[in-house]
Design a protein around this motif. Structure first.
Motif, mmCIF file in Angstrom:
data_model
loop_
_atom_site.group_PDB
_atom_site.id
_atom_site.type_symbol
_atom_site.label_atom_id
_atom_site.label_comp_id
_atom_site.label_asym_id
_atom_site.label_seq_id
_atom_site.Cartn_x
_atom_site.Cartn_y
_atom_site.Cartn_z
ATOM 1 N N LEU A 1 40.948 83.068 62.191
ATOM 2 C CA LEU A 1 42.083 83.144 61.187
ATOM 3 C C LEU A 1 42.799 81.853 60.808
ATOM 4 O O LEU A 1 43.516 81.751 59.876
ATOM 5 N N SER A 2 42.407 80.861 61.657
ATOM 6 C CA SER A 2 42.862 79.498 61.470
ATOM 7 C C SER A 2 42.010 78.845 60.164
ATOM 8 O O SER A 2 41.013 79.009 59.880
ATOM 9 N N VAL B 1 39.402 91.650 56.099
ATOM 10 C CA VAL B 1 40.376 90.957 56.898
ATOM 11 C C VAL B 1 41.447 91.934 56.893
ATOM 12 O O VAL B 1 42.021 92.011 57.976
ATOM 13 N N TYR B 2 42.060 92.485 55.772
ATOM 14 C CA TYR B 2 43.198 93.386 55.901
ATOM 15 C C TYR B 2 43.045 94.442 56.777
ATOM 16 O O TYR B 2 43.982 94.850 57.689
ATOM 17 N N LEU B 3 41.817 95.089 56.592
ATOM 18 C CA LEU B 3 41.573 96.109 57.287
ATOM 19 C C LEU B 3 41.442 95.851 59.053
ATOM 20 O O LEU B 3 41.775 96.673 59.908
ATOM 21 N N ALA B 4 40.694 94.782 59.215
ATOM 22 C CA ALA B 4 40.569 94.257 60.568
ATOM 23 C C ALA B 4 41.542 94.069 61.483
ATOM 24 O O ALA B 4 41.862 94.028 62.590
ATOM 25 N N LEU B 5 42.939 93.770 60.730
ATOM 26 C CA LEU B 5 44.145 93.574 61.096
ATOM 27 C C LEU B 5 45.065 94.574 61.072
ATOM 28 O O LEU B 5 46.154 94.606 61.686
ATOM 29 N N PHE C 1 47.030 79.503 58.521
ATOM 30 C CA PHE C 1 45.966 80.715 58.541
ATOM 31 C C PHE C 1 45.819 81.175 57.459
ATOM 32 O O PHE C 1 46.667 81.018 56.434
ATOM 33 N N LEU C 2 44.535 82.015 57.369
ATOM 34 C CA LEU C 2 44.314 82.743 56.117
ATOM 35 C C LEU C 2 44.523 81.954 54.869
ATOM 36 O O LEU C 2 44.932 82.497 53.797
ATOM 37 N N TRP D 1 51.462 90.394 51.221
ATOM 38 C CA TRP D 1 51.173 90.553 52.643
ATOM 39 C C TRP D 1 50.527 89.228 53.577
ATOM 40 O O TRP D 1 50.676 89.149 54.765
ATOM 41 N N CYS D 2 49.982 88.765 52.808
ATOM 42 C CA CYS D 2 49.127 87.465 53.246
ATOM 43 C C CYS D 2 50.228 86.577 53.545
ATOM 44 O O CYS D 2 49.908 85.898 54.759
ATOM 45 N N ALA D 3 51.238 86.313 52.723
ATOM 46 C CA ALA D 3 52.318 85.219 53.299
ATOM 47 C C ALA D 3 52.987 85.423 54.648
ATOM 48 O O ALA D 3 53.109 84.941 55.276
ATOM 49 N N GLU D 4 53.208 86.923 54.598
ATOM 50 C CA GLU D 4 53.955 87.432 55.728
ATOM 51 C C GLU D 4 53.125 87.378 57.187
ATOM 52 O O GLU D 4 53.354 86.973 58.189
#
Length: 643
Positions: A16-17, A42-46, A125-126, A139-142
């Protein structure tokens, strides 16, 4: 078998880094055909056990499209995502009519992601996961902020653990990662400074503090937290007082008694400090212990340093810390002995007593600490404990006055010394058999003679001798009493006998760094300046954070040895100079020909002692060779000090 997923270990690992990475259990990268396919995985995995609703996914990735078109695009992207997965792990994706889930048990975090960017990689990250739609990018920023905060929290905990165990190289690596994640982190800055100081790189630690201070000013128009500046000041003091190489631990058990914490709210701080001093004195009487002096311990009163760091700086193994709460009826002392080398508490005790029994507690503490260190079956120096227990309950108020007087006397200024004497006299009135009160009274009268304050020097000398002899008579085994008697002989000009008294004090308490340093005065007056310097240097080793008057003695000795620059360096480091120390500094600067600095020093002398005159400054100096006093007087007159 296709579709089978192992429950024993993750099948897919996420990095994730930096830019997100997806690899299988063998470390082989999994490459997705489109940006959205990778972002969706990535979204579903988290997302965890609940996964995500198809409606939510469609709205996040294809906002503004009609429902039918958005769901059709989602199905296509899901197909791309699943097709990219190796057949052995395809089964980790579970779909129903309304929801999509990636099995959390099948997902692992790639090693190194706990701290975010490993090594010199990007501290975020990401990176680059955004797909250009408001919902997903928000969502990505959060998620980036959450991951960064979690990584910072984990890194700080790891850093503190490394520092507490003395793993300074590892602590620095983690602290640098904290700063990579948040360049303005006060905790990260302090971690780097502590790690550098722990390996003796104190100058570099101070440079990092300066750089951090400049960055805060430029970026936020603010200054470092008080804790960060206090740490820098401690490191600066350590860099001035401690040798470049780590202090070697003595062969015998070594201990520092830390300042005790006052949990009462400040009203009893002098009592708390007095209890710590009594414990320290009791321990120091045991020849089998190396006990660091009180001034060195005081330097760590508000320090963020851990046990391993303090032990490393002072060259000791054990740290004794206490917390005292006092109310009108009772007192409670919690005390703890820590092995600084292993960061392990090896002994602790609690004393909950009626306040009337307050002074008996220190004796039990001393006995138990010594027994723990030396292993004498829990009973060591019983006689010392019995002697201390002989104090009466009435000594409580007397003890208060004794502690307050001791705080005042340390300035060596006339007004404060006389205020200290008033406290010692009240202590003696309440406890007429107090050897300590007599001893400290002797010292206040000694300085009336030695610093030329007394209107009647003969009377001041007589009072010095009277109180010193009373202290010795009351407690012949008290090292401080013989130290005070040595001061009386020093004031009378009997240097050999003064030295004998100081030596007797050291025989009773080899850790009395003050008595060791005081030996320098009769040695200097007898012309044995090399021995005086050696004694002072030994005292400074025993007490690295020594009081200013050690520098006073060192400056005088270097002046007498003809080392004028060394004399000025020592005397110039005094934070609280006095009349005599400033006189020697003036004479040394005069002999160096530094005219401007001479004028500044003379002005400083007059601020300290308005109306100071040469005859008052030099008359108390008991040099066997009178020419030394005359040469000093000549230099002061030439510098412009009134005769």
């Amino acid at each position: 078998m296709t579709g089978r997923v192992s429950m024993n270990r993750p099948s897919v690992y996420l990095g994730l880094s930096g830019r997100p990475r997806v690899v299988d259990a063998n470390g082989t990268p999994i490459r997705f055909p489109t940006r959205k396919a990778r972002a969706l995985f990535v979204y579903l995995a988290l997302a965890g056990e609940a996964g995500a609703a198809r409606e939510r996914l469609a709205d996040m990735f294809w906002p503004g499209r009609p429902d039918q078109g958005a769901r059709r695009a989602l199905r296509g992207t899901l197909h791309e995502m699943r097709s990219a997965l190796p057949p052995a792990v395809e089964g980790i994706v579970r779909q129903t009519r309304d929801r999509v889930t990636v099995l959390p048990s099948a997902i692992g975090t790639e090693r190194g992601d706990d701290l975010g960017a490993p090594g010199d990689g990007p501290a975020d990250f990401l990176v680059g996961l955004e797909v250009g739609t408001p919902g997903f990018d928000q969502w990505c920023a959060e998620e980036q902020a959450r991951l960064r905060d979690a990584a910072l929290d984990r890194a700080v905990r790891m850093m503190e653990a490394d520092l507490s165990e003395g793993r300074f190289a590892s602590a620095r690596r983690v602290a640098e990662q904290v700063l990579a994640l948040d360049p303005l982190s006060e905790l990260g800055c302090r971690g780097v400074m502590r790690a550098l100081a722990g390996t003796g790189r104190r100058a570099e630690a101070l440079r990092r503090h300066e750089a951090f201070r400049d960055a805060l000013a430029a970026e936020l128009d603010t200054v470092p937290e008080a804790a960060t500046d206090r740490l820098a000041e401690h490191i600066r003091l350590a860099d001035d007082r401690l040798p470049p190489a780590a202090l070697a631990r003595p062969d015998q058990p070594s201990i520092v008694v830390m300042p005790f914490a006052d949990l009462t709210g400040g009203e009893q701080s002098h009592v708390v400090d007095g209890l710590a001093a009594d414990v320290r004195t009791g321990l120091a009487r045991d020849r089998a212990l190396f006990v660091v002096a009180s001034d060195s311990a005081e330097a760590y009163r508000e320090t963020p340093l851990g046990a391993a760091e303090i032990a490393g700086e002072l060259g000791v193994r054990y740290l004794l810390a206490g917390r005292l709460r006092v109310d009108p009826e009772r007192m409670r002392l919690d005390i703890e002995l820590t092995d600084g080398m292993r960061n392990t508490v090896v002994w602790s005790g609690r004393y909950d007593r009626p306040r009337a029994a307050f002074l008996s507690v220190q004796d039990e503490v001393v006995t138990e600490i010594v027994a723990t260190l030396r292993g004498y079956k829990g009973i060591v120096q019983r006689n010392e404990a019995r002697c201390a227990r002989a104090k009466s309950d009435a000594d409580l108020d007397a003890h208060d006055h004794l502690m307050r007087g001791m705080l005042l006397k340390e300035t060596f200024l006339k007004h404060d010394m006389r205020a200290a004497r008033a406290h010692f006299e009240r202590s003696l009135a309440l406890s007429p058999q107090s050897a300590a009160a007599h001893g400290w009274l002797a010292w206040t009268w000694f300085f009336e003679v030695y610093l030329g304050w007394a209107d009647d020097p003969a009377e001041a000398l007589a009072r010095t001798e009277t109180h010193a002899r009373a202290a010795v008579s009351l407690d012949p085994d008290l090292d401080f009493a013989h130290w005070a008697l040595g001061a009386a002989y020093l004031a009378a000009g009997d240097n050999p006998t003064a030295l004998d008294c100081f030596e007797r004090a050291l025989a009773l308490n080899p850790n009395n760094s003050d008595a060791l340093a005081n030996c320098a005065w009769p040695l200097m007056f007898e012309g044995r300046t090399d021995e005086a310097v050696a004694r002072l240097e030994r005292a400074m080793r025993l007490n690295p954070f020594h009081p200013d008057w050690y520098l006073w003695g060192l400056g005088m000795a270097e002046y007498l040895r003809g080392n004028m620059r060394d004399a000025c360096a020592a005397l110039g480091r005094m934070s609280q100079p006095n009349d005599q120390s400033k006189a020697f500094e003036i004479a040394a600067l005069r002999r160096l020909g530094e005219t401007e600095r001479v004028d500044d020093a003379v002005a400083a002398l007059h601020r300290l002692a308005p109306g100071a005159r040469v005859r008052d400054l030099v008359a108390p100096l008991g040099f066997r060779d009178a020419r030394l006093r005359d040469e000093l007087a000549d230099a002061l007159r030439a510098a412009g000090v009134a005769a």
